[in-house]
Scaffold this motif. Structure first.
Motif, PDB file in Angstrom:
ATOM      1  N   GLY A 439      50.909  26.430  27.024  1.00 44.74           N
ATOM      2  CA  GLY A 439      52.154  26.080  26.331  1.00 44.74           C
ATOM      3  C   GLY A 439      52.370  26.863  25.044  1.00 44.74           C
ATOM      4  O   GLY A 439      53.364  26.653  24.352  1.00 44.74           O
ATOM      5  N   TYR A 440      51.434  27.773  24.694  1.00 49.61           N
ATOM      6  CA  TYR A 440      51.530  28.474  23.408  1.00 49.61           C
ATOM      7  C   TYR A 440      52.635  29.533  23.421  1.00 49.61           C
ATOM      8  O   TYR A 440      53.392  29.646  22.469  1.00 49.61           O
ATOM      9  N   GLU A 441      52.717  30.330  24.503  1.00 51.71           N
ATOM     10  CA  GLU A 441      53.719  31.385  24.572  1.00 51.71           C
ATOM     11  C   GLU A 441      55.122  30.760  24.521  1.00 51.71           C
ATOM     12  O   GLU A 441      56.003  31.241  23.800  1.00 51.71           O
ATOM     13  N   GLU A 442      55.303  29.671  25.253  1.00 53.36           N
ATOM     14  CA  GLU A 442      56.603  29.000  25.276  1.00 53.36           C
ATOM     15  C   GLU A 442      56.970  28.508  23.875  1.00 53.36           C
ATOM     16  O   GLU A 442      58.122  28.607  23.439  1.00 53.36           O
ATOM     17  N   PHE A 443      55.977  27.993  23.160  1.00 53.33           N
ATOM     18  CA  PHE A 443      56.196  27.491  21.797  1.00 53.33           C
ATOM     19  C   PHE A 443      56.700  28.622  20.896  1.00 53.33           C
ATOM     20  O   PHE A 443      57.677  28.475  20.153  1.00 53.33           O
ATOM     21  N   TYR A 444      56.054  29.794  21.023  1.00 55.70           N
ATOM     22  CA  TYR A 444      56.417  30.944  20.193  1.00 55.70           C
ATOM     23  C   TYR A 444      57.792  31.489  20.582  1.00 55.70           C
ATOM     24  O   TYR A 444      58.646  31.752  19.726  1.00 55.70           O
ATOM     25  N   VAL A 445      58.016  31.629  21.902  1.00 48.27           N
ATOM     26  CA  VAL A 445      59.291  32.196  22.368  1.00 48.27           C
ATOM     27  C   VAL A 445      60.450  31.317  21.895  1.00 48.27           C
ATOM     28  O   VAL A 445      61.460  31.803  21.374  1.00 48.27           O
ATOM     29  N   ASN A 446      60.280  30.015  22.001  1.00 45.80           N
ATOM     30  CA  ASN A 446      61.324  29.099  21.552  1.00 45.80           C
ATOM     31  C   ASN A 446      61.576  29.273  20.054  1.00 45.80           C
ATOM     32  O   ASN A 446      62.729  29.353  19.613  1.00 45.80           O
ATOM     33  N   ALA A 447      60.505  29.395  19.273  1.00 42.38           N
ATOM     34  CA  ALA A 447      60.657  29.544  17.821  1.00 42.38           C
ATOM     35  C   ALA A 447      61.364  30.855  17.500  1.00 42.38           C
ATOM     36  O   ALA A 447      62.260  30.898  16.646  1.00 42.38           O
ATOM     37  N   GLU A 448      60.995  31.907  18.197  1.00 41.73           N
ATOM     38  CA  GLU A 448      61.550  33.219  17.886  1.00 41.73           C
ATOM     39  C   GLU A 448      63.020  33.323  18.301  1.00 41.73           C
ATOM     40  O   GLU A 448      63.853  33.853  17.576  1.00 41.73           O
ATOM     41  N   GLU A 449      63.331  32.747  19.489  1.00 42.35           N
ATOM     42  CA  GLU A 449      64.689  32.926  20.016  1.00 42.35           C
ATOM     43  C   GLU A 449      65.687  31.924  19.462  1.00 42.35           C
ATOM     44  O   GLU A 449      66.849  32.246  19.242  1.00 42.35           O
ATOM     45  N   ASP A 450      65.230  30.680  19.231  1.00 46.49           N
ATOM     46  CA  ASP A 450      66.205  29.627  18.933  1.00 46.49           C
ATOM     47  C   ASP A 450      66.156  29.085  17.509  1.00 46.49           C
ATOM     48  O   ASP A 450      66.989  28.274  17.140  1.00 46.49           O
ATOM     49  N   GLU A 451      65.167  29.452  16.727  1.00 41.74           N
ATOM     50  CA  GLU A 451      65.024  28.764  15.438  1.00 41.74           C
ATOM     51  C   GLU A 451      65.358  29.644  14.237  1.00 41.74           C
ATOM     52  O   GLU A 451      65.171  29.238  13.099  1.00 41.74           O
ATOM     53  N   GLY A 452      65.796  30.865  14.493  1.00 42.67           N
ATOM     54  CA  GLY A 452      66.242  31.721  13.380  1.00 42.67           C
ATOM     55  C   GLY A 452      65.118  32.254  12.508  1.00 42.67           C
ATOM     56  O   GLY A 452      65.336  32.596  11.346  1.00 42.67           O
ATOM     57  N   ILE A 453      63.923  32.321  13.062  1.00 47.75           N
ATOM     58  CA  ILE A 453      62.794  32.883  12.295  1.00 47.75           C
ATOM     59  C   ILE A 453      62.830  34.403  12.460  1.00 47.75           C
ATOM     60  O   ILE A 453      63.008  34.898  13.580  1.00 47.75           O
ATOM     61  N   ILE A 454      62.675  35.134  11.362  1.00 50.94           N
ATOM     62  CA  ILE A 454      62.676  36.605  11.477  1.00 50.94           C
ATOM     63  C   ILE A 454      61.232  37.095  11.522  1.00 50.94           C
ATOM     64  O   ILE A 454      60.455  36.868  10.583  1.00 50.94           O
ATOM     65  N   TYR A 455      60.864  37.717  12.652  1.00 45.11           N
ATOM     66  CA  TYR A 455      59.523  38.277  12.806  1.00 45.11           C
ATOM     67  C   TYR A 455      59.561  39.755  12.429  1.00 45.11           C
ATOM     68  O   TYR A 455      60.411  40.497  12.917  1.00 45.11           O
ATOM     69  N   LEU A 456      58.667  40.187  11.558  1.00 46.93           N
ATOM     70  CA  LEU A 456      58.600  41.583  11.121  1.00 46.93           C
ATOM     71  C   LEU A 456      57.230  42.126  11.473  1.00 46.93           C
ATOM     72  O   LEU A 456      56.206  41.594  10.999  1.00 46.93           O
ATOM     73  N   ARG A 457      57.235  43.169  12.316  1.00 44.18           N
ATOM     74  CA  ARG A 457      55.928  43.690  12.739  1.00 44.18           C
ATOM     75  C   ARG A 457      55.435  44.692  11.721  1.00 44.18           C
ATOM     76  O   ARG A 457      55.995  45.772  11.566  1.00 44.18           O
TER      77      ARG A 457
END
Ligand SMILES: Cc1cc2nc3c(=O)[nH]c(=O)nc-3n(C[C@H](O)[C@H](O)[C@H](O)COP(=O)(O)OP(=O)(O)OC[C@H]3O[C@@H](n4cnc5c(N)ncnc54)[C@H](O)[C@@H]3O)c2cc1C
Length: 652
Positions: A439-457
């Motif tokens: 369930g970890y990947e799903e948790f991250y994908v949901n956060a990244e796509e739907d919660e407006g968090i900006i990920y900077l590599r």
């Protein structure tokens, strides 16, 4: 009469056969005197492979067998058992390691094959002189010791206690719970940490088979598997817990102000305190270093307000001795102190905090009752930068390893922040996102796509204070741009490191740690919850960074090992250990000083040094140190080593 020796050469799939010509090894070894049978086979450890060994022992009337295969760490016991089933003494079965010591480390097939022939040849020489041995039996004290009262220690103690065996759970702090008690909600389900942990803490505190020894530490451990003698120091709490009702009046009146370790310095408590309201046991201790009375000789306010006279300034540490059969180490982790991170403010920028401090800000029972407020001025931060790998995956300056839990908890942090501060903007600097878990990947994908968090590599180069902002300089390696963010708060996912008490504890227990100070397992794949030292088992983050599900699984596995050990009446130990020729021993005692296991004892009457068979693990240190050759190792005597060397030099 010359022994009839059989040699079985394993291909290990292609692990050995790709580099070593196994058929040639078998052919060459067959030429040695006494070798009456050789055979190669694709998987010698499989059922048909073991059957072959058993059949040939009987058919060929073999007196000794050699399995040329992988390390004895893996399958020595498997093949010794097979040999025993065919009527051979198990110590007449030897392993020649032609995988880890040959095929895995060489590329040239010709040279690897010659080396394999030499390795097997030396073991043939050894086995000619092997004696048939009987295992050493030792009794078992069916009581376990668990060191560390985090979720790992609690789970292991509960599992053992539920099976009917007594457990002592030793925790150095005044309450059990460990770091999990500090967490707000837990990924990936966002369960409230307290709600899943505190019932277990209560169960451990009340269990009739568990003796809780909080505010206690291990002073000394002697003895051996099944029969350890443990000294536990119960530190003076200066509160008589048998009288204390936990009313809290002393804590209310104490005038001292001490930064709370539990709240990562974001709140204070008195010098008499319980670390958090749900503590088990819920009894206060007096912090001697910060108590005004202990520092100045004046105050004793707590004593005055305590109507039942539970405050006891005269209390002293107590030493308690226990006889224990098995020990589980569950001493957990710490995070790299901010002071170590020079480019990230060295712990001096007030609005740069670590992940555990952010957990306290998010927690309903934390210093801000779950409202996200920054430490410098209590304002709600509108922009937060989360920095992953702060001290992890950085072999030049900090820790070389991945701390494993940070990708997940940083995503959780950003998500929970958005749930609290809807107009807030979280940024996450990351190197890679690692989400291996159910369930970890799903948790991250949901956060990244739907919660407006900006990920900077990319990596953050510098963090510094500028007015009331905390400036973060980093690079986005995907766009190739340099990034500057003037943030209101910065949260560092600092590296997970072993608990600072681990180094001292392992010295007392004489057990092994790896290069980064985490406890070493006996085998990374096949014995992941056992220490190499018999009778010690490992649970939780003390062995390496772990999340809660993995910690709980490992704790239950360690408990199972202990329960299985306690289900037997006695233990059997390997008899291939040191022994002393009493006529040769000069009593010089060098062996005592070199033995890492305290297995050598001076016999005053005979004036010689003997071997405690239960403690000796056959490491060979004393054999090497003995100048008169009085100490020998069973089935690895000087004569055997000489004949092995001669064989490896081609008989010269
Ligand atoms: C910021 C952050 C957030 C996290 N969030 C999550 C999450 O959401 N979900 C999740 O699955 N995991 C999460 N984790 C991981 C989680 O904290 C660990 O998996 C878990 O706490 C490990 O438990 P443990 O019992 O092994 O160690 P610990 O919790 O460290 O407990 C060890 C205990 O041993 C005691 N001890 C140490 N040395 C001695 C000694 N010598 N003698 C006696 N006692 C001793 C300590 O005082 C402590 O009580 C998070 C971690 C961090 C840093």
């Amino acid at each position: 009469m010359m022994k009839r020796i059989g040699v079985f050469v394993c291909h290990c799939g292609i692990n050995i056969a790709e580099t070593v010509d196994v058929k040639r090894v078998a052919e060459e070894i067959q030429k040695l005197p006494g070798v009456v049978y050789t055979q190669d086979y694709i998987y010698m450890c499989s059922d048909p492979g073991q059957s072959l060994v058993r059949e040939k022992i009987k058919e060929e009337k073999l007196d000794a067998v050699i399995i040329a295969a992988c390390s004895p760490n893996l399958h020595e016991s498997t093949f010794r058992k097979a040999a025993e089933e065919a009527g051979l003494n198990p110590w007449q079965c030897e392993i020649a390691n032609i995988r880890e010591q040959c095929s895995w480390i060489h590329k040239n097939r010709e040279k690897a094959t010659s080396k394999a022939i030499k390795i097997v040849g030396t073991i043939v020489e050894k086995s000619r002189l092997n004696e048939s041995l009987e295992p050493i039996t030792v009794s078992i004290k069916k009581k376990a010791l668990v060191i560390g009262g985090g979720i790992a220690g609690i789970q292991a103690a509960l599992d053992i206690a539920d099976s009917g065996y007594k457990v002592i759970l030793v925790e150095k702090d005044s309450s059990i719970g460990g770091h999990m008690a500090q967490l707000s909600e837990t990924f990936p389900t966002l369960d409230c940490s307290q709600c899943i942990l505190t019932p277990k803490m209560v169960a451990a505190g009340k269990h009739p088979n568990i003796e809780l020894m909080t505010y206690s530490e291990i002073e000394d451990v002697s003895g051996y598997v099944g029969n350890f003698n443990v000294k536990i120091r119960r530190k003076a709490s200066f509160v008589d817990w048998s009288k204390c009702t936990g009313c809290g009046l002393c804590m209310e009146k104490c005038p001292a102000k001490v930064p709370s370790k539990f709240d990562r310095g974001l709140s204070t408590h008195g010098a008499v305190y319980v670390p958090f309201p749900q503590a088990v046991p819920n009894k206060p201790v007096i912090d001697k270093e910060n108590c005004i009375y202990f520092k100045t000789g004046k105050c004793r306010l707590c004593e005055k307000v305590c109507e039942i006279n539970a405050i006891d300034f005269e209390q002293e540490d107590q030493l308690i001795e226990e006889e224990i059969g098995a020990i589980i180490l569950a001493t957990g982790y710490e995070t790299l102190p901010l002071t170590r991170l020079a480019g990230y403010g060295s712990g001096e920028v007030p609005d740069v905090i670590d992940g555990l401090a952010f957990e306290r800000l998010l927690s309903a029972s934390g210093p801000t009752t779950g409202e996200v407020k920054r430490p410098s001025d209590g304002k709600v931060p509108k922009e937060i930068v989360f920095v992953q790998c702060a001290g992890s995956r950085d072999p030049e300056r900090y820790m070389p390893y991945c701390s494993k839990i940070c990708c997940m908890y940083t995503t959780k942090h950003a998500l929970l922040y958005k749930h609290r501060v809807h107009d807030g903007q979280p940024y996450i600097f990351y190197i890679d996102i690692r989400t291996a878990g159910k369930g970890y990947e799903e948790f991250y994908v949901n956060a990244e796509e739907d919660e407006g968090i900006i990920y900077l590599r990319g990596k953050v180069a510098r963090i510094f204070r500028d007015g009331d902002k905390t400036v973060v300089w980093g690079t986005d390696t995907l766009s190739g741009r340099n990034i500057e963010i003037a943030a209101d708060l910065v949260v560092l996912a600092t590296a997970v490191v072993p608990n600072e008490s681990t180094a001292e504890l392992v010295k007392k227990l004489r057990i092994q740690t790896g290069p980064n100070g985490f406890l070493s397992e006996a085998h990374p794949k096949l014995r992941p919850v056992e220490s190499i030292n018999s009778g010690f088992f490992l649970a939780g983050a003390a062995q390496g960074p772990k999340d809660i599900p993995e910690t709980v699984a490992q704790a239950s596995a360690a408990a199972c090992k202990v329960i299985s050990m306690f289900s037997r009446d006695h233990l059997e130990q390997d008899p291939a250990i040191a022994w002393v020729d009493e006529d040769l021993c000069s009593g010089c005692r060098i062996c005592i000083s070199v033995c890492p296991y305290d297995a050598r004892e001076y016999d005053e009457e005979k004036e010689i040094v003997t071997v405690n068979e239960a403690l000796c693990v056959g490491c060979g240190s004393c054999v090497a140190a003995c100048s008169c050759g009085a100490t020998q190792q069973r089935n690895l005597t000087d004569s055997q080593i000489k004949s092995m060397l001669t064989a490896s030099l081609g008989g010269k």
